[in-house]
Design a protein around this motif. Sequence first.
Motif, mmCIF file in Angstrom:
data_model
loop_
_atom_site.group_PDB
_atom_site.id
_atom_site.type_symbol
_atom_site.label_atom_id
_atom_site.label_comp_id
_atom_site.label_asym_id
_atom_site.label_seq_id
_atom_site.Cartn_x
_atom_site.Cartn_y
_atom_site.Cartn_z
ATOM 1 N N ILE A 59 0.887 -1.291 0.009
ATOM 2 C CA ILE A 59 0.014 -0.017 0.028
ATOM 3 C C ILE A 59 0.728 1.135 -0.185
ATOM 4 O O ILE A 59 0.587 2.089 -0.734
ATOM 5 N N GLY A 60 1.922 1.315 0.543
ATOM 6 C CA GLY A 60 2.890 2.425 0.486
ATOM 7 C C GLY A 60 3.370 2.625 -0.520
ATOM 8 O O GLY A 60 3.595 3.822 -1.201
ATOM 9 N N SER A 61 3.761 1.532 -1.512
ATOM 10 C CA SER A 61 4.266 1.673 -2.684
ATOM 11 C C SER A 61 3.369 2.237 -3.700
ATOM 12 O O SER A 61 3.648 3.051 -4.362
ATOM 13 N N VAL A 62 2.073 1.852 -3.650
ATOM 14 C CA VAL A 62 0.715 2.604 -4.279
ATOM 15 C C VAL A 62 0.741 3.747 -3.980
ATOM 16 O O VAL A 62 0.673 4.678 -5.057
ATOM 17 N N VAL A 63 0.741 4.513 -2.893
ATOM 18 C CA VAL A 63 0.502 5.601 -2.407
ATOM 19 C C VAL A 63 1.720 6.523 -2.833
ATOM 20 O O VAL A 63 1.309 7.639 -3.456
ATOM 21 N N LEU A 64 2.705 5.947 -2.742
ATOM 22 C CA LEU A 64 4.254 6.662 -3.320
ATOM 23 C C LEU A 64 3.851 7.112 -4.675
ATOM 24 O O LEU A 64 4.257 8.185 -5.451
ATOM 25 N N GLY A 65 3.624 5.758 -5.434
ATOM 26 C CA GLY A 65 3.612 6.124 -6.891
ATOM 27 C C GLY A 65 2.214 6.864 -7.276
ATOM 28 O O GLY A 65 2.366 7.613 -8.164
ATOM 29 N N ALA A 66 1.251 6.898 -6.673
ATOM 30 C CA ALA A 66 -0.022 7.746 -6.986
ATOM 31 C C ALA A 66 0.593 9.268 -6.829
ATOM 32 O O ALA A 66 0.105 10.095 -7.364
ATOM 33 N N VAL A 67 1.228 9.474 -5.706
ATOM 34 C CA VAL A 67 1.677 10.778 -5.098
ATOM 35 C C VAL A 67 2.580 11.273 -6.444
ATOM 36 O O VAL A 67 2.380 12.253 -6.816
ATOM 37 N N TRP A 68 3.542 10.430 -6.684
ATOM 38 C CA TRP A 68 4.660 10.903 -7.567
ATOM 39 C C TRP A 68 3.714 10.996 -9.156
ATOM 40 O O TRP A 68 4.049 11.831 -9.903
ATOM 41 N N ALA A 69 2.992 10.312 -9.506
ATOM 42 C CA ALA A 69 2.008 10.591 -10.745
ATOM 43 C C ALA A 69 1.486 11.616 -10.675
ATOM 44 O O ALA A 69 1.142 12.529 -11.550
ATOM 45 N N ALA A 70 0.688 12.114 -9.609
ATOM 46 C CA ALA A 70 -0.234 13.288 -9.450
ATOM 47 C C ALA A 70 0.682 14.379 -9.547
ATOM 48 O O ALA A 70 0.542 15.574 -10.211
#
Length: 151
Positions: A59-70
């Motif tokens: 979940i942390g990796s998904v959140v980091l990826g989502a923030v980076w994408a945003a």
Amino acid sequence: MQDVLAVVTVVVAGVMVGVEFAVAAFVNPILDRLPNDGGLDARSDGARVLGRVMPFWYIGSVVLGAVWAAVTWGDAGASFITAGTLLLVLSVVMSVLLLVPINARVATWSREGVPADWKQQVGRWDRFHYVRVGVIVLAFTLFAVALGRGV
């Protein structure tokens, strides 16, 4: 700040990929070769330990990826980050639907209380895990490409 986010995301996802790859390629095959089903206790303990840690890591990796994408939305190469993040989401869905139910059973096993089909169950988990490892390796690769492009 964006550079720090990119590096942290790649490192967190990359270490997770390394752990999962090591489990698939080395740890479980070694445990399976132990005599007298010696790997059974280790698999059960691993299911308990990693079963507590890995959800936060995924979940942390998904959140980091989502923030980076945003943060990079609209930039050249942001599509790599978005695709990598979507693959991590797929890996979480696969985990919840396919791997976690088996892992939850394995975590309760002991030599005195193991089902007759335990080898088939861990074999099934391993096959699903190989696919999941492929998915997260691809996600990590996309993150690394984006980082290399300076996104």
